[in-house]
Design an enzyme around this catalytic site. Structure first.
Site, PDB file in Angstrom:
ATOM      1  N   SER A 290       0.810  -1.209   0.000  1.00  0.00           N
ATOM      2  CA  SER A 290       0.000   0.000   0.000  1.00  0.00           C
ATOM      3  C   SER A 290       0.851   1.270   0.000  1.00  0.00           C
ATOM      4  O   SER A 290       1.504   1.589  -0.992  1.00  0.00           O
ATOM      5  CB  SER A 290      -0.965  -0.043   1.195  1.00  0.00           C
TER       6      SER A 290
ATOM      7  N   ASP B 129      10.298   6.000  -9.930  1.00  0.00           N
ATOM      8  CA  ASP B 129       9.888   6.764 -11.105  1.00  0.00           C
ATOM      9  C   ASP B 129      10.688   8.056 -11.268  1.00  0.00           C
ATOM     10  O   ASP B 129      10.915   8.517 -12.392  1.00  0.00           O
ATOM     11  CB  ASP B 129       8.387   7.088 -11.035  1.00  0.00           C
TER      12      ASP B 129
ATOM     13  N   LYS C 168      -0.868  -4.433  -3.284  1.00  0.00           N
ATOM     14  CA  LYS C 168      -2.193  -3.940  -2.915  1.00  0.00           C
ATOM     15  C   LYS C 168      -2.319  -2.483  -3.332  1.00  0.00           C
ATOM     16  O   LYS C 168      -1.856  -1.575  -2.649  1.00  0.00           O
ATOM     17  CB  LYS C 168      -2.466  -4.081  -1.420  1.00  0.00           C
TER      18      LYS C 168
END
Length: 698
Positions: free
Chosen positions: A466, A477, A491
């Site tokens: 999460s 990224d 998740k």
């Protein structure tokens, strides 16, 4: 192999396994309140769920299959003739559900009651009269999830004769006498029969409603009023007891995760994926068999007053021999929130005779004291505030790099994940959230302050979920640092609780996406460099759950990037592999992973005592040899039995045993970060210095 549907929020489950049923001579019928309740569940699903599923014959068929799997996951109660009879409902359940009816569900369940009662009576009779010859070459399949249902009573009896024989043999190998094994099993099945008689209509309706909700995704669930109460108790008391989240799996209780800084976590003996098969009260209380017991009953036995001892008989997840059991003791306590806070340490390494100091910050969970924040307390506690303070302290200690340790971090506050990313970038988007209507919201960091602009590595594992995945994904990224470890949990969905008149519905209503456009759902975050792991994607993580929402993409968000790490990546991987090829801990971990994989491939269990004992001895000898090879490589004295390995473990400043494999992973993560520092220094002049926080527009 068919995966099991298992909600990990402990006692809210009532009938997901074959525990709660009524006596064969009694039948259960839908109560009038269930009609409106079913309509309320349908409305909640249609209006609030992220995944739009049509109520048609396809859904009806899937619900029937799921309901049958919920009741009889090992296909050991219903006969082929029962299943053929239930086929009449295959294309009718959607119509019944939309009409607020659950008659078919109760009809199926009442037949299940009958079959379950027949099996328990058969077992109790066998326990009174049967004798077992353990010298015969018989075997039992440990996975019947896709096996055909028994055709007749003779075939059913033969299956259950072998199941009982296996249970007796397992107890015999656990040093129980034949009489003790009979007593344990007799009590186990008598208790099951007693619990059968306590089943209520709410239990049946909840089970059927969850067969429906499961077709939307595995995190969506209906709670009856009693189930809602249990759910809220477990949420409010999740930091009490031993600090473990449990789920039911077949006839056993499985550890899903440990609450950071909880008693079980501190003890270091209980691990995720361990199976709990017995519970004892006090330091010397008798171990009560809990195989086949309802999950909420197991939880109630494990819970208890602060300061008391509970003893758990477990089958360790890393045990090569799945018949091997051990008993551990845990002192019940309440988790202190301050012990869940981020903490730091300095990792000292030497490279080419030169000392290096790396800061390590462990973040067990993403927390924030909302009450203090809303009251205007300027000193409210939060992950980001604590980490910023720790970074400044480490900076004053002249560390050369920073390692963020997110292993076993199950998530928490989305706000904190967003703000924590902001400590490492100037500004920019951090995560995207898409709701059921398709609208995408973008969260980001708008504070130009950067608290740490130096070399950075983030450690994750299969239990990082999460909010942890949002943080790791954003760091990756932005090219802001290296991600090392294992593929994360996957998740990437958001749930909300919606009250209805008769209970409540937990709904998945949104989905997380990285700024690259990739979902964190199902696939998780892939590290740049992988470490060995005992947690397989088939057993732990979102991808192990039936009906998990798929990985997909949204449009990427325009964002800056730090200089690419690609020029270094292959060299980093090569150096890591060369270094760990001779590292005793990594050699041990890789051997253990391969050995366990071989064991799990064998789905047939021998019922021959001599062969099973020989298998146990071979597995124990293998583990002992592997452990001693590791110890010799580390310059430690060899041991004569595996239990000695736990006796000489060092402890940290909070008294928790230090896991040698976990420490080896941390040390290697530090070495990889040093590799990155070294390569960045020696890189060509065209490369940006690693500390440069400037971003290139994309």
């Amino acid at each position: 192999m068919t995966k099991r549907f298992a909600q990990p929020l402990v006692a809210a489950l009532t009938l997901t396994l074959s525990m709660g049923i009524s006596a064969a001579n009694a039948t259960l019928a839908p109560a009038p309140v269930y009609s409106q309740t079913m309509l309320d569940v349908v409305t909640a699903l249609q209006q609030g769920h992220y995944n739009q599923v049509a109520f048609d014959d396809s859904l009806s068929s899937a619900v029937l299959d799921q309901y049958l799997e919920t009741l009889d996951p090992e296909r050991s109660y219903f006969y082929t003739s029962d299943i053929a009879e239930f086929e009449a409902y295959r294309n009718q359940l959607d119509d019944e559900i939309l009409a607020g009816k659950s008659n078919a569900a109760f009809d199926i369940f009442n037949r299940y009651q009958q079959r379950r009662s027949e099996r328990i009576d058969y077992i109790l009779t066998q326990l009174d009269h049967a004798e077992w010859d353990f010298s015969l070459d018989e075997s039992l399949s440990t996975d019947r999830s896709e096996a055909p249902w028994p055709v007749n009573q003779a075939e059913m009896n033969e299956l259950w004769r072998k199941r009982l024989k296996s249970a007796v043999l397992s107890l015999k190998l656990a040093d129980k006498t034949a009489d003790e094994a009979r007593d344990i099993l007799r009590k186990r099945y008598q208790n099951q029969k007693q619990r059968m008689e306590q089943t209520k209509g709410d239990d049946v309706f909840e089970s059927f409603a969850n067969a429906l909700t499961h077709e939307f995704d595995p995190h969506t669930q209906y709670f009856s009023p009693q189930g809602s109460e249990n759910f809220e108790i477990n949420m409010s008391l999740s930091l009490e007891g031993i600090g473990a989240v449990l789920q039911a799996e077949n006839d056993q209780t499985k550890v899903v995760r440990l609450v950071p800084a909880g008693p079980a976590d501190k003890g270091g003996q209980l691990q995720p994926a361990d199976l709990i098969v017995g519970v004892g009260q006090g330091a010397d209380g008798a171990i009560e068999d809990v195989v086949g017991m309802r999950l909420d009953d197991v939880v109630s036995k494990i819970r208890g007053p602060k300061g008391t001892i509970v003893r758990l008989e477990i089958i360790p997840a890393d045990a090569a021999d799945r018949q091997k059991r051990k008993v551990i003791s845990i002192e019940r306590n309440k988790v202190k929130l301050e012990e869940q806070a981020a903490r730091k340490r300095v990792l000292e390494l030497t490279r080419d005779g030169k000392p290096f100091r790396l800061g390590v910050i462990e973040v067990p969970t993403f927390y924030i004291d909302f009450a203090a924040l809303q009251s205007g307390d300027p000193n409210y506690k939060s992950t980001t505030r604590d980490v910023e303070k720790l970074i400044n302290e480490l900076r004053s200690e002249n560390v050369d790099g920073l390692v963020m340790d997110l292993r076993n971090n199950g998530g928490g506050s989305l706000r904190e994940a967003n703000e924590l990313i902001g400590l490492f970038i100037q500004r920019g988007p951090t995560v995207q959230i898409r709701d059921a209507s398709g609208r995408v919201d973008i969260l980001g960091d708008f504070d130009p302050k950067v608290v740490w602009d130096g070399p950075l590595a983030v450690i994750v594992n299969r239990l990082s979920a999460s909010a942890s995945e949002i943080f790791a994904g954003a760091i990756q990224d932005y090219n802001r640092g290296l991600i090392v470890g294992n593929r994360t949990f996957g998740k990437g969905t958001v749930q909300t609780l919606q009250p209805i008149d008769h209970g409540q519905v937990k709904l998945t209503h949104a989905k997380f996406y990285r700024i690259s456009g990739d979902s964190t759902q199902h696939r998780g975050v892939e590290p740049d460099i992988h470490f060995p792991s005992l947690y397989t994607v088939e057993e732990i993580g979102e991808s192990s759950l039936d009906r998990a929402l798929p990985w997909d993409q949204v449009r990427p968000v325009r964002h800056g990037r730090f200089p690419s790490l690609s020029p270094f990546m292959q060299q980093l991987i090569d150096r890591h592999e060369q270094r760990t090829a001779q590292d005793p801990d990594f050699v041990f971990m890789r051997k253990q992973v391969a050995h366990l994989a071989e064991q799990k491939d064998n789905s047939m269990l021998t019922l021959n005592e001599a062969k099973l004992r020989a298998e146990q001895e071979r597995n124990e000898a293998w583990m002992l040899q592997a452990e001693n090879e590791r110890r010799v490589g580390l310059g430690l004295p060899p041991i004569s039995q595996l239990s000695e390995a736990d006796d000489d473990l060092p402890t940290d400043d909070q008294g928790r045993p230090i896991n040698p494999e976990a420490e080896a992973i941390l040390a290697e993560s530090g070495q990889i970060l040093l590799d990155l520092i070294d390569l960045s220094i020696s890189h060509t002049a065209a490369a940006q210095p690693l500390r440069t926080p400037a971003l290139s527009a994309e």
